[in-house]
Write a protein that holds these residues in place. Structure first.
Motif, mmCIF file in Angstrom:
data_model
loop_
_atom_site.group_PDB
_atom_site.id
_atom_site.type_symbol
_atom_site.label_atom_id
_atom_site.label_comp_id
_atom_site.label_asym_id
_atom_site.label_seq_id
_atom_site.Cartn_x
_atom_site.Cartn_y
_atom_site.Cartn_z
ATOM 1 N N LEU A 3 80.611 2.434 75.949
ATOM 2 C CA LEU A 3 80.033 2.301 77.288
ATOM 3 C C LEU A 3 79.928 3.649 77.993
ATOM 4 O O LEU A 3 78.887 3.995 78.561
ATOM 5 N N VAL A 4 81.024 4.408 77.970
ATOM 6 C CA VAL A 4 81.027 5.711 78.645
ATOM 7 C C VAL A 4 79.950 6.609 78.056
ATOM 8 O O VAL A 4 79.190 7.263 78.785
ATOM 9 N N ARG A 5 79.848 6.640 76.729
ATOM 10 C CA ARG A 5 78.850 7.506 76.103
ATOM 11 C C ARG A 5 77.430 7.101 76.490
ATOM 12 O O ARG A 5 76.598 7.961 76.827
ATOM 13 N N GLU A 6 77.144 5.813 76.471
ATOM 14 C CA GLU A 6 75.774 5.383 76.748
ATOM 15 C C GLU A 6 75.398 5.602 78.214
ATOM 16 O O GLU A 6 74.258 5.965 78.512
ATOM 17 N N PHE A 7 76.321 5.407 79.127
ATOM 18 C CA PHE A 7 76.013 5.630 80.538
ATOM 19 C C PHE A 7 75.904 7.119 80.867
ATOM 20 O O PHE A 7 75.078 7.518 81.687
ATOM 21 N N TYR A 8 76.745 7.929 80.241
ATOM 22 C CA TYR A 8 76.723 9.361 80.533
ATOM 23 C C TYR A 8 75.586 10.078 79.803
ATOM 24 O O TYR A 8 75.221 11.184 80.174
ATOM 25 N N TYR A 9 75.041 9.472 78.745
ATOM 26 C CA TYR A 9 73.863 10.009 78.068
ATOM 27 C C TYR A 9 72.686 9.063 78.284
ATOM 28 O O TYR A 9 72.065 8.578 77.346
ATOM 29 N N SER A 10 72.372 8.822 79.531
ATOM 30 C CA SER A 10 71.341 7.834 79.848
ATOM 31 C C SER A 10 69.954 8.277 79.406
ATOM 32 O O SER A 10 69.039 7.461 79.278
ATOM 33 N N GLU A 11 69.780 9.577 79.178
ATOM 34 C CA GLU A 11 68.460 10.058 78.749
ATOM 35 C C GLU A 11 68.214 9.775 77.271
ATOM 36 O O GLU A 11 67.073 9.835 76.795
ATOM 37 N N GLN A 12 69.274 9.448 76.512
ATOM 38 C CA GLN A 12 69.122 9.140 75.096
ATOM 39 C C GLN A 12 68.855 7.654 74.903
ATOM 40 O O GLN A 12 69.457 6.811 75.574
ATOM 41 N N LYS A 13 67.968 7.319 73.991
ATOM 42 C CA LYS A 13 67.651 5.927 73.726
ATOM 43 C C LYS A 13 68.832 5.220 73.052
ATOM 44 O O LYS A 13 69.564 5.809 72.260
ATOM 45 N N LEU A 14 68.981 3.964 73.405
ATOM 46 C CA LEU A 14 70.075 3.159 72.860
ATOM 47 C C LEU A 14 69.800 2.837 71.401
ATOM 48 O O LEU A 14 68.718 2.367 71.044
#
Length: 649
Positions: free
Chosen positions: A388-399
């Motif tokens: 969760l932390v990684r995906e929110f903090y790297y919001s510019e990267q596609k999931l």
């Protein structure tokens, strides 16, 4: 010049070689340390009236108060009877006696001598003995002139036979001491020669520390349940793959179940000799007993026992003895926890130091080294939180689908045993649309997360969450989950006041007090428990933080707000679950809540609350070594006196 060249060569060695060399050197020093200790025992024993080796005390030197000497030389004792041994003052390393008894009993062993100021003193040890064993050994390690044994039966009007009183100053290698000294030295060398790991691979530093201390902890434990409900967790791990119905107990497992800590006053194994006798006894038992139990149909919480259950099946396949199999299951639990947290630290873009420090706190490490699904829950929830932390903090990267898969599996396995943490899943539904390739993908993803959240919450059957029935847990008193739930529905405002009042009163205790990071079940709390909370808060405030792009600040603020709401929801569910199952109906207090329940959400809470503008100018390698050095200090303190000194000398 030579020293600098040696240092340069050591620095250039691969990490693996450094670890192997450090390990071998540590084992060698540990062995020499033990030899020095034993030679010192021989030196002390040779002074005065003492003699090295084993000395049997004649019954002629005994003074009996209430006890009776039988024709065969054995002493018949009943509760309150005393046996006194007097002799010229001498050094005594160990004192032992043999016994025949049909009940568990306690002897108060009081010994008298003189200290370094030549003033007399006395000390007392409570020594518990089980009827299955036949020798009791007490570590004294002092100059003594009198030993007094006062006998107390744990059953009414039950006598025992005591005989063969021995002063033992023999040369005897203690492998527990070798292991303890070796681990301490290995960790010191690891901190000195592997400095780059602490900067580049913090997850590897965590893994080395966790495995080293964890295996040491498993080896030092007494051979019986020592943790919260551990006897139940052992039973569930042994039987997780069995079909419902009537089954026979395994003899060793049944022994542990009926002799669990918490039901008895204290662990009776206060020396390495008694541990060895207990190990021999457990391994000598026939596999199946005459006792039976009813295996219920598996529930969703049974998922928590799958990994230890697989480990025990592997141990059975390999033909391990009962004791080795028991230890093997604990090692599986430990390695699973270390692996999950290692992956979580690796995934985190920021907050790695806080994750490592919290995961190495005494309580979660204690749980990782015993039978419980709490460590599995914590490990998987830490892993899901890291995603969760990684995906929110790297919001510019596609999931990526790999991240979704890891998150879903981690949350399912983390929440199955305890669905009270299901609100953590809902945080993932707030990922921004920029993470997705299309609006359709975003909708499908959010629908899936909501479905997962609702599915996990549906398993959270409130009246039966912490017990196996609507009647609640009998240990809480006059409990009834159904009546308590009905009472909450009828008086929601009153219950809200009850919850908030209890939560506020215990807030500090459960998050930075002794009941969160420093509790070790029936063993007690870490002596300097305040320091663990201080360390966690200090790391939360001072750890290095990644810079957030201006375009991503709104997403991060959303993440923090939703996370706080999810954490509060988890906290409310924890208290409510214990109110339903462990608290008497209509009570204004909530009992049964323990700090260990909050550990899975503690990282995220401290991570968010500690995100303030404090600049840390300490080099990262130095900073990481310092904070993990404190963690190691707390863990070794946890192991030395409560476990090594008490159970393994």
């Amino acid at each position: 010049m030579k020293i600098s060249k040696i240092r340069e060569k050591v620095t250039r060695l691969p990490i693996f070689q450094k670890l192997i060399i450090s390990l071998l050197l540590s084992l060698a020093v540990g062995l020499f340390w033990e030899l020095g200790y034993e030679f010192n025992v021989q030196r002390k024993a040779a002074k005065g009236e003492g003699t090295p080796g084993i000395e049997h005390i004649s019954n002629d030197n005994l003074v009996l108060e209430g006890a009776k000497e039988l024709n065969n030389g054995k002493i018949l004792v009943e509760s309150g009877n005393t046996i006194i041994l007097r002799f010229p003052e001498r050094y005594i390393n160990k004192f032992s006696y043999s016994y025949d008894s049909g009940v568990t009993f306690k002897t108060e062993v009081t010994y008298q001598g003189s200290n370094n100021y030549q003033r007399s003193y006395s000390d007392m040890t409570e020594d518990y003995s089980r009827p299955q064993l036949h020798t009791s050994v007490v570590n004294i390690s002092d100059c003594v002139s009198e030993i007094k044994l006062t006998y107390y039966s744990m059953a009414e009007e039950k006598a025992s036979l005591l005989f063969d009183f021995v002063i033992d100053n023999s040369f005897s290698i203690n492998f527990y001491r070798i292991f303890f000294v070796s681990v301490v030295l290995f960790l010191i060398l690891f901190f000195i020669v592997c400095g780059n790991i602490f900067r580049k691979k913090l997850e590897l530093a965590f893994a080395v520390i966790g495995v080293s201390v964890g295996i040491l902890f498993i080896s030092l434990q007494p051979m019986e349940p020592i943790s919260w409900d551990e006897a139940v967790h052992i039973h569930e791990s042994f039987t997780v793959f069995e079909s419902p119905g009537t089954h026979q107990w395994e003899n060793g497992e049944y022994y542990l179940y009926v002799n669990q800590e918490g039901l008895l006053p204290k662990s009776p194994f206060l020396s390495k000799e008694e541990k060895a006798e207990q190990k021999e006894y457990l391994n000598s038992l026939p596999e199946e007993s005459n006792e039976t139990y009813e295996k219920e149909a598996p529930s969703i919480s049974s998922v928590g026992y799958i990994f230890t259950g697989i480990g025990l099946k592997i141990a059975d396949f390999l033909g391990f003895s009962f004791y080795t199999k028991l230890i093997f299951g604990k090692c599986i639990n430990l390695l699973l926890y270390i692996f999950l947290v290692t992956m979580a630290i690796k995934i985190l873009p920021t907050g790695k130091q806080l994750m490592a420090v919290i995961a190495l706190m005494p309580t979660p490490m204690f749980q990782a080294g015993v039978y419980t699904y709490d460590s599995m829950v914590t490990g998987f929830l830490f892993l899901g939180t890291a995603v969760l932390v990684r995906e929110f903090y790297y919001s510019e990267q596609k999931l990526k689908w790999q991240s979704v898969l890891v998150f879903v599996i981690a949350m399912i396995l983390g929440c199955c045993p305890k669905a009270i943490y299901a609100p953590m899943i809902f945080i993932a539904a707030f990922l921004p649309k920029s993470k997705f390739k299309s609006q359709k993908q975003c909708y499908i993803y959010r629908a899936g997360i909501i479905f997962l959240f609702v599915g996990m919450m549906s398993t959270f059957v409130l009246p039966a969450l912490m017990s196996k029935g609507m009647e609640g847990d009998a240990r809480g008193g006059n409990t009834n989950a159904a009546e308590q739930l009905l009472l909450i529905f009828k008086n929601p405002i009153t219950y809200t006041k009850v919850f908030l009042s209890n939560f506020w009163d215990q807030l500090a205790n459960f998050f930075i007090g002794p009941n969160n990071f420093s509790a070790m079940a029936y063993i007690g709390n870490l002596k300097f428990y305040q320091a663990t909370g201080v360390l966690a808060v200090a790391v939360a405030l001072t750890q290095p933080r990644m810079k957030i792009a201006e375009s991503n600040k709104k997403t991060v603020r959303c993440f923090k707000a939703v996370s706080i709401l999810a954490i509060l929801a988890c906290i409310a569910l924890i208290w409510t679950a214990l109110y339903l199952s462990f608290t008497e109906v209509g009570s204004y207090g909530i009992v049964g809540v323990q700090g260990r329940y909050f550990i899975p959400v503690t990282f995220l809470l401290f991570f968010i609350l500690g995100d303030i503008r404090i600049t840390n100018h300490i080099p990262e390698r130095t900073y990481n070594r310092v904070i993990l050095g404190f963690s190691v200090f707390f863990l070794l303190q946890m192991l030395y006196e409560p476990f090594f000194v008490q159970f393994c000398r």
